[in-house]
Design a protein around this motif. Structure first.
Motif, short mmCIF file in Angstrom:
data_model
loop_
_atom_site.label_atom_id
_atom_site.label_comp_id
_atom_site.label_asym_id
_atom_site.label_seq_id
_atom_site.Cartn_x
_atom_site.Cartn_y
_atom_site.Cartn_z
N SER A 1 0.83 -1.20 0.00
CA SER A 1 0.00 0.00 0.00
C SER A 1 0.86 1.26 0.00
O SER A 1 1.93 1.31 0.61
CB SER A 1 -0.90 0.00 1.24
N THR A 2 0.38 2.29 -0.72
CA THR A 2 1.08 3.58 -0.74
C THR A 2 0.37 4.61 0.14
O THR A 2 0.74 5.78 0.15
CB THR A 2 1.18 4.11 -2.18
N ILE A 3 -0.67 4.19 0.86
CA ILE A 3 -1.41 5.10 1.73
C ILE A 3 -0.54 5.47 2.92
O ILE A 3 0.10 4.63 3.54
CB ILE A 3 -2.72 4.44 2.21
N ASN A 4 -0.50 6.75 3.24
CA ASN A 4 0.28 7.23 4.39
C ASN A 4 -0.50 6.97 5.68
O ASN A 4 -1.57 7.56 5.89
CB ASN A 4 0.57 8.73 4.24
N LEU A 5 0.02 6.12 6.51
CA LEU A 5 -0.63 5.79 7.78
C LEU A 5 0.19 6.26 8.99
O LEU A 5 -0.23 6.04 10.13
CB LEU A 5 -0.84 4.27 7.88
N GLN A 6 1.31 6.90 8.74
CA GLN A 6 2.24 7.26 9.81
C GLN A 6 1.69 8.35 10.72
O GLN A 6 1.06 9.31 10.25
CB GLN A 6 3.56 7.75 9.20
N GLU A 7 1.90 8.18 12.03
CA GLU A 7 1.60 9.21 13.01
C GLU A 7 2.91 9.78 13.53
O GLU A 7 3.90 9.05 13.66
CB GLU A 7 0.77 8.64 14.16
N HIS A 8 2.92 11.09 13.84
CA HIS A 8 4.16 11.75 14.23
C HIS A 8 4.03 12.39 15.61
O HIS A 8 3.01 13.03 15.92
CB HIS A 8 4.55 12.82 13.20
N PRO B 1 -2.38 11.28 9.93
CA PRO B 1 -2.15 11.46 8.50
C PRO B 1 -2.99 12.57 7.86
O PRO B 1 -2.56 13.17 6.87
CB PRO B 1 -2.51 10.09 7.91
N ASP B 2 -4.18 12.85 8.43
CA ASP B 2 -5.02 13.89 7.85
C ASP B 2 -4.74 15.27 8.43
O ASP B 2 -5.45 16.24 8.13
CB ASP B 2 -6.50 13.55 8.01
#
Length: 201
Positions: free
Chosen positions: A2-9, A32-33
């Motif tokens: 998957s190329t969906i960004n799921l990362q939290e920072h 991500p949003d």
């Protein structure tokens, strides 16, 4: 993949509790949003679980298991031997120490099986799974306030206890999966002496 960004920072972090064993943190993270939220979790040093095999001269195999009262769930649980890492301790050193302290046994050969994360939504804990064989009996060295019963079981008994609900401990259910697949030859592990494993580290 998957190329969906799921990362939290991480934005900020605060300590909620620092006890003798538990260390709880509350982090503010960006999603991500672009929105933000909190993540509360337990910081854990990591642990090991050992699957100790007793091989008889006729080729049959039994496994060292433990019964121990677990206060949070109010029940005596059936488990594989396990314990948490001390500061600066390698997983193999921890596995050798915990096997000796809890059961009194030492092992001639060891094999690293894999890794599990028992509480990914609320804990940093990881558990390395190790097999041990060529066991020699000795004297256990339990910690103060630690009480447990060591016994042997067949692989079939362990599978039956998992199915019947007598074993519900998550790490031990994973250990039973590894045990079944290694003994059947479906999964392989590489057996080595502790000295060889240390040299290859």
């Amino acid at each position: 993949m998957s190329t969906i960004n799921l990362q939290e920072h991480l934005v900020s972090s605060e300590e909620v509790l620092k006890g003798v064993f538990l260390h709880v943190k509350r982090d503010t993270v960006s999603l991500p949003d672009g929105a933000s939220t909190y993540r509360e979790y337990i910081v854990h040093p990591g642990a090991v679980m050992i699957i100790p095999l007793i091989e008889a001269s006729d080729g049959t195999v039994s496994v060292l298991m433990e019964r121990q009262y677990r206060y949070p769930v109010g029940s005596v649980m059936i488990e594989f031997p396990a314990g948490k890492l001390d500061p600066g301790e390698t997983p193999l050193a921890c596995a050798r120490r915990e096997l000796r302290e809890e059961t009194g046994y030492t092992a001639r050969e060891w094999a690293r099986a894999g890794l599990l994360h028992p509480g990914i939504s609320y804990s940093t804990e990881f558990i390395e799974i190790w097999f041990a064989r060529g066991l020699s009996e000795g004297q256990s060295e339990l910690d103060a306030g630690e009480f447990l019963e060591v016994f042997t079981a067949t692989a079939q008994q362990i599978q039956d206890w998992c199915r019947s609900g007598q074993i519900t401990d998550g790490k031990s259910l994973t250990g039973a999966l590894w045990l079944q697949n290694v003994l059947s030859g479906v999964w392989s592990v590489e057996w080595q002496t502790p000295e060889a494993l240390h040299e290859g580290a």
